[in-house]
Design an enzyme around this catalytic site. Structure first.
Site, PDB file in Angstrom:
ATOM      1  N   LEU A 427       0.723  -1.114   0.059  1.00 56.36           N
ATOM      2  CA  LEU A 427      -0.098   0.060  -0.178  1.00 56.36           C
ATOM      3  C   LEU A 427       0.896   1.207   0.159  1.00 56.36           C
ATOM      4  O   LEU A 427       0.344   2.290  -0.298  1.00 56.36           O
ATOM      5  CB  LEU A 427      -0.692   0.034   1.263  1.00 56.36           C
ATOM      6  CG  LEU A 427      -1.996  -1.014   1.439  1.00 56.36           C
ATOM      7  CD1 LEU A 427      -2.667  -1.057   2.627  1.00 56.36           C
ATOM      8  CD2 LEU A 427      -3.038  -0.872   0.359  1.00 56.36           C
ATOM      9  N   GLY A 428       1.943   1.247   0.476  1.00 51.58           N
ATOM     10  CA  GLY A 428       3.055   2.260   0.783  1.00 51.58           C
ATOM     11  C   GLY A 428       4.246   2.003   1.277  1.00 51.58           C
ATOM     12  O   GLY A 428       4.442   0.953   2.212  1.00 51.58           O
ATOM     13  N   GLY A 430       6.801   3.827   3.888  1.00 46.95           N
ATOM     14  CA  GLY A 430       7.054   4.940   4.688  1.00 46.95           C
ATOM     15  C   GLY A 430       8.655   4.920   5.133  1.00 46.95           C
ATOM     16  O   GLY A 430       9.554   3.997   4.896  1.00 46.95           O
ATOM     17  N   GLY A 431       8.777   6.073   5.899  1.00 45.07           N
ATOM     18  CA  GLY A 431      10.143   6.196   6.573  1.00 45.07           C
ATOM     19  C   GLY A 431      10.412   5.029   7.500  1.00 45.07           C
ATOM     20  O   GLY A 431      11.496   4.408   7.465  1.00 45.07           O
ATOM     21  N   GLY A 433       8.976   1.914   7.245  1.00 49.33           N
ATOM     22  CA  GLY A 433       8.586   0.476   6.776  1.00 49.33           C
ATOM     23  C   GLY A 433       7.837   0.423   5.741  1.00 49.33           C
ATOM     24  O   GLY A 433       7.349   1.607   5.068  1.00 49.33           O
ATOM     25  N   THR A 434       7.123  -0.687   5.358  1.00 52.67           N
ATOM     26  CA  THR A 434       6.470  -0.881   4.312  1.00 52.67           C
ATOM     27  C   THR A 434       4.829  -1.279   4.860  1.00 52.67           C
ATOM     28  O   THR A 434       4.847  -2.071   5.658  1.00 52.67           O
ATOM     29  CB  THR A 434       6.897  -2.152   3.435  1.00 52.67           C
ATOM     30  OG1 THR A 434       8.142  -1.597   3.156  1.00 52.67           O
ATOM     31  CG2 THR A 434       6.281  -2.323   2.128  1.00 52.67           C
ATOM     32  N   VAL A 435       3.878  -0.850   4.168  1.00 49.18           N
ATOM     33  CA  VAL A 435       2.531  -1.294   4.515  1.00 49.18           C
ATOM     34  C   VAL A 435       1.772  -2.173   3.582  1.00 49.18           C
ATOM     35  O   VAL A 435       2.056  -1.763   2.328  1.00 49.18           O
ATOM     36  CB  VAL A 435       1.536  -0.033   4.814  1.00 49.18           C
ATOM     37  CG1 VAL A 435       0.358  -0.505   5.401  1.00 49.18           C
ATOM     38  CG2 VAL A 435       2.361   0.862   5.856  1.00 49.18           C
ATOM     39  N   LYS A 450       1.735  -3.446   8.900  1.00 50.97           N
ATOM     40  CA  LYS A 450       3.052  -2.661   8.776  1.00 50.97           C
ATOM     41  C   LYS A 450       4.195  -3.239   9.059  1.00 50.97           C
ATOM     42  O   LYS A 450       4.259  -4.030  10.470  1.00 50.97           O
ATOM     43  CB  LYS A 450       2.776  -1.309   9.699  1.00 50.97           C
ATOM     44  CG  LYS A 450       4.101  -0.621   9.720  1.00 50.97           C
ATOM     45  CD  LYS A 450       3.665   0.796  10.077  1.00 50.97           C
ATOM     46  CE  LYS A 450       4.801   1.625  10.054  1.00 50.97           C
ATOM     47  NZ  LYS A 450       4.656   2.947  10.193  1.00 50.97           N
ATOM     48  N   ASP A 546       4.676  12.134  13.898  1.00 54.38           N
ATOM     49  CA  ASP A 546       4.750  12.106  12.500  1.00 54.38           C
ATOM     50  C   ASP A 546       3.436  12.542  11.927  1.00 54.38           C
ATOM     51  O   ASP A 546       3.078  11.850  10.858  1.00 54.38           O
ATOM     52  CB  ASP A 546       5.262  10.796  12.045  1.00 54.38           C
ATOM     53  CG  ASP A 546       6.092  10.829  10.597  1.00 54.38           C
ATOM     54  OD1 ASP A 546       6.006  11.960  10.253  1.00 54.38           O
ATOM     55  OD2 ASP A 546       6.298   9.832  10.026  1.00 54.38           O
TER      56      ASP A 546
END
Ligand SMILES: *[C@@H]1O[C@H](CO)[C@@H](O)[C@H](O)[C@H]1NC(C)=O
Ligand SMILES: *[C@@H]1O[C@H](CO)[C@@H](O)[C@H](O)[C@H]1NC(C)=O
Ligand SMILES: *[C@@H]1O[C@H](CO)[C@@H](O)[C@H](O)[C@H]1NC(C)=O
Ligand SMILES: *[C@@H]1O[C@H](CO)[C@@H](O)[C@H](O)[C@H]1NC(C)=O
Ligand SMILES: *[C@@H]1O[C@H](CO)[C@@H](O)[C@H](O)[C@H]1NC(C)=O
Ligand SMILES: *[C@@H]1O[C@H](CO)[C@@H](O)[C@H](O)[C@H]1NC(C)=O
Ligand SMILES: *[C@@H]1O[C@H](CO)[C@@H](O)[C@H](O)[C@H]1NC(C)=O
Ligand SMILES: *[C@@H]1O[C@H](CO)[C@@H](O)[C@H](O)[C@H]1NC(C)=O
Ligand SMILES: *[C@@H]1O[C@H](CO)[C@@H](O)[C@H](O)[C@H]1NC(C)=O
Length: 743
Positions: A427-428, A430-431, A433-435, A450, A546
């Site tokens: 899904l995305g 990020g700083g 990790g990965t979702v 996550k 964040d």
């Protein structure tokens, strides 16, 4: 060739060796949960085993209905449920052995009266009932008619002694001083009852008393002496065993499985079985076929080693498999049409074939050894991680909380849900990790998983505790944390799935959709409310750390859901605990935090200010390609405000709207949020109230004709003492003035 030299015989030994190794290692890996009971909970009371869901004290029992008490009375240790003594509980067949009284009816010659003691047993409103299979209504006497009764049923039998018919040990047929009747299904309440017309007034010399008990069939065998003495009562000391059935919860399997957080069958390789017994609807858990142990605790169900005792393969080689076993031919035999037949001689006369088989065997052995090694280290690793991450604390905490929906996931479950963390489910990034998007098997719930990159040592230890707190967060504008997985190096978090993308996408995405000011304001209010809740309402203040538009998710109706708070840090509770190591995002990061390394709730306020500016301007917060002065949106906005040219940087989509005052108010609010000094920024609560007031003004233009009401609407949340900055207060006043003077 002699059989002893045959490479195939060697293979048999190696295989056996290999299998033994698997068993030993599998047994060693399961030391986390003591057999049958949860960690930290006593598994015995005297000599009596206490398997979960039963437990000593509320913390150790599945729920209060399985709470037992271990006490010592007159030097004897007894297990007590409510006020009933328990002698044994069994998980596989859902039974509990308890002790009840004997009802009696005696004639006392001294007073010339018939006296009674009518015993009752009341299990109503519990998950227990009397087993109709294991118990019988047992009546003893030469002139007795006794029943087990409640308001809805009467069932019993009559016991007589017929002249000329001698009594027999072990015979209980109604005509020889003893009778038995079946217990109805699903009984939770009974009273012993004697029909008074049948009594021992006339026969007391031969038979003083009649007795009646609902008791375990197996524990009873008639003795002739029971009729003419008090031996029956004395043998059992007035207390007989009764077998109760229990259910874990009063729903059928299908209904229980719709709510995984309360579902009791948590072990792998367990299954749900409906209970049967009159109207006592419910379910229990059972280990699946080929497994044994306790299905109510994690990893409670263990593979049965079918090969351990009697060899089910007869003469052939038995190999245990998960949940089953398989048979293979012993050395010197090979399988054809499902039977093992001796090898023909020409096979043995070809040494090359023998050698190559030997080679194959060697390869298999090496592969097998590697596999075992890998498996054990993997399983040990999982257990270690689980412990390291405070899994035990978390597990206990979660179990003891009622109504919590938090779940501890197995790594396998999440692998399955995300198709082995497949790239197409991302899904995305990020700083942190990965979702991944996932679909939970069983209840088909969509989730976001996550997977973080790293975790520092401090957080490793605290992870379980943090989860306990985060799991309690329940706010409609915060993405719900459904659970976590601890048995991996870096714990994974499982969140509710929010379908409609992020606020970042809504503002900056190329979707050609016009986003009205009202929608933007709505999203701002909801996000602010969520942050205010994190800061103040949750049991311990939680800093987000964040806040940014990619972390504000949107559901179907553009309703905001703040996400990713799991990566943040709990607010320090005392001054000395500095919070460090937050990874903020460029463009959103509080400048004060960058200097002091001290994260406060006002850092979130700053980041939220950037979100507000983003909503107003439609520009991205940090643009490396822009000229020096325009790189940071916050800086650009502040200088525009200073030079009174807000209109220049507004998003075209809202520029045209006739809400100039509202926009200006939001801009003023953003400005105080972006104050360099944290102390001058308003709190999230104040921001929420302010935005809420603006929304009301926007929704109710009629208020213009009704200035008093307007004043009420706007001034309601004001409380001068709590507002950090005088400037903030003046904005509020200006809004009122603006409205009163009309636009
Ligand atoms: C257990 O029994 C003891 C003694 O009867 C009593 O003091 C105690 O409160 C009981 N505890 C529970 C949890 O019922
Ligand atoms: C029944 O068993 C008892 C001992 O348990 C014995 O004394 C008695 O004689 C037996 N009675 C009959 C009728 O067999
Ligand atoms: C006992 O039974 C007799 C009949 O055998 C009956 O007349 C009498 O009332 C009964 N006694 C009591 C106390 O119920
Ligand atoms: C009860 O009857 C048995 C024979 O059935 C006899 O052996 C025994 O002595 C009797 N006991 C009493 C207390 O009368
Ligand atoms: C049965 O035994 C219990 C406990 O020993 C005693 O309290 C009760 O009085 C006895 N009843 C009869 C009828 O003997
Ligand atoms: C449990 O009972 C319900 C309702 O009686 C039935 O629909 C369901 O199939 C049963 N499930 C199992 C696993 O026996
Ligand atoms: C549950 O498991 C036990 C053995 O562990 C077995 O005897 C029993 O038949 C099982 N019950 C059901 C309903 O499958
Ligand atoms: C166990 O394996 C046998 C064959 O080895 C097979 O017939 C049987 O169905 C299996 N049982 C289960 C429960 O998988
Ligand atoms: C699930 O079970 C929990 C705990 O028993 C309960 O609080 C919650 O309301 C249930 N959820 C649903 C959807 O029934």
């Amino acid at each position: 060739m002699k059989p002893g030299c045959s490479p195939l015989l060697l293979s048999g030994h190696l295989l056996l060796l290999c299998l033994t190794a698997i068993c030993v290692l599998a047994a060693a890996a399961d030391d986390v949960w003591p057999a049958g009971q949860r960690p930290g909970c006593p598994a015995k009371c005297g000599d009596i085993d206490i398997p979960f869901p039963f437990g000593l004290g509320e913390q150790c029992a599945f729920h209060n209905g399985f709470n037992l008490n271990c006490t010592t009375v007159d030097g004897a240790t007894k297990l007590i449920w409510g006020n009933i003594e328990v002698t044994r509980v069994s998980v596989p067949d859902g039974k509990a052995w308890m002790v009840t009284g004997i009802s009696w009816q005696c004639y006392f010659p001294s007073t010339r009266t018939v006296d009674y003691d009518k015993v009752w047993l009341d299990l109503t409103n519990t998950d227990f009932w009397i087993s109709e299979v294991d118990n019988a209504i047992t009546v003893i006497g030469c002139k007795a008619l006794a029943y087990m009764t409640s308001s809805t049923y009467v069932i019993g039998c009559s016991s007589t002694c017929t002249d000329g018919v001698s009594l027999n040990n072990n015979t209980c047929d109604g005509a020889r001083g003893c009778c038995q009747a079946d217990v109805p299904k699903g009984v939770q309440y009974y009273e012993g009852y004697f029909n008074e017309l049948y009594n021992t007034t006339e026969i007391w010399k031969d038979s003083p008393c009649n007795y009646m008990a609902v008791m375990e069939k197996e524990a009873f065998s008639f003795k002739t002496s029971y009729v003419n003495s008090t031996v029956f009562n004395d043998t059992y000391k007035g207390k007989v065993p009764v077998v109760l059935n229990w259910r874990i919860q009063p729903q059928t399997c299908e209904i229980a499985q719709t709510n995984m957080s309360s579902y009791a069958c948590i072990s792998r390789d367990s299954e749900c079985v409906n209970t049967t017994g009159g109207n006592m609807l419910g379910y229990r858990c059972n280990c699946s076929h080929g497994y044994e142990g306790n299905p109510y605790i994690m990893n409670g169900c263990q593979d049965i080693d079918e090969c351990a005792n009697a060899n089910p393969c007869g003469l052939e080689i038995c190999q245990n498999t998960p949940g089953n076993f398989s048979c293979s031919c012993r050395p010197g035999y090979y399988e054809t049409n499902g039977v093992c037949v001796p090898k023909t001689s020409h096979f043995q006369s070809m040494p090359i074939v023998g050698a190559s088989i030997g080679f194959v065997v060697l390869v298999i052995f090496v592969a097998c050894a590697c596999l075992i090694r890998e498996r054990t280290t993997l399983e040990n690793m999982k257990q270690n991680y689980f412990r390291q991450h405070g899994g035990v604390i978390l597990f206990n905490e979660m179990r003891s909380k009622e109504g919590n929906t938090f779940k501890i996931f197995r790594e396998e479950e999440l692998k399955q849900a995300t198709d082995n963390f497949s790239e197409k489910n991302v899904l995305g990034h990020g700083g942190h990790g990965t979702v991944y998007k996932g679909l939970l098997k069983g209840n088909a719930v969509e989730v976001a998983v996550k997977k973080c990159k790293t975790i520092d040592d401090q957080h490793k230890k605290e992870f379980g505790k943090e989860m306990v707190i985060l799991a309690q967060i329940n706010h409609r504008n915060i993405v719900k944390l459904l659970g976590c997985c601890l048995e991996v190096e870096v714990p994974m978090l499982v969140y509710e799935f929010v379908p409609n993308g992020t606020l970042f996408h809504l503002i900056h995405g190329n979707h050609g959709q016009c986003v009205s000011l009202a929608t933007r304001l709505g999203i701002a209010i909801e996000s602010a409310d969520a942050l205010a809740y994190l800061h103040s309402s949750a049991s311990i203040p939680i800093l987000h750390g964040d806040v940014k538009t990619p972390n504000i998710l949107l559901d179907g109706n553009h309703s905001a859901k703040v996400s990713d708070f799991g990566a943040s840090i709990l607010a320090p509770t005392d001054e000395s605990q500095f919070v460090t190591l937050v990874q903020g995002t460029c463009g959103y990061l509080d400048p004060e935090y960058m200097q002091t390394c001290y994260l406060t709730d006002k850092s979130d306020v700053y980041s939220f200010g950037v979100v507000l500016v983003e909503l107003l301007t439609g520009k991205i917060p940090f643009n490396l390609d822009a000229p020096e002065k325009e790189k940071s949106l916050a800086m650009m906005f502040m200088s525009a405000m200073k030079e009174n040219r807000l209109a220049d940087i507004l998003d075209d989509q809202i520029k045209g709207e006739d809400n100039v005052e509202i926009i200006e108010e939001i801009a003023e609010l953003a400005k105080v949020c972006l104050d360099m000094c944290g102390d001058n920024r308003p709190s999230m609560k104040e921001v929420t109230e302010k935005l809420d007031g603006l929304m009301k003004v926007m929704r109710h233009p009629w208020a213009q004709q009704n200035p008093e009401e307007m004043e009420g609407l706007l001034s309601e949340p004001m409380d001068n003492s709590t507002i950090g900055s005088a400037e903030f207060f003046s904005i509020e006043k200006k809004a009122i003035n603006a409205m009163q003077s009309g636009r």
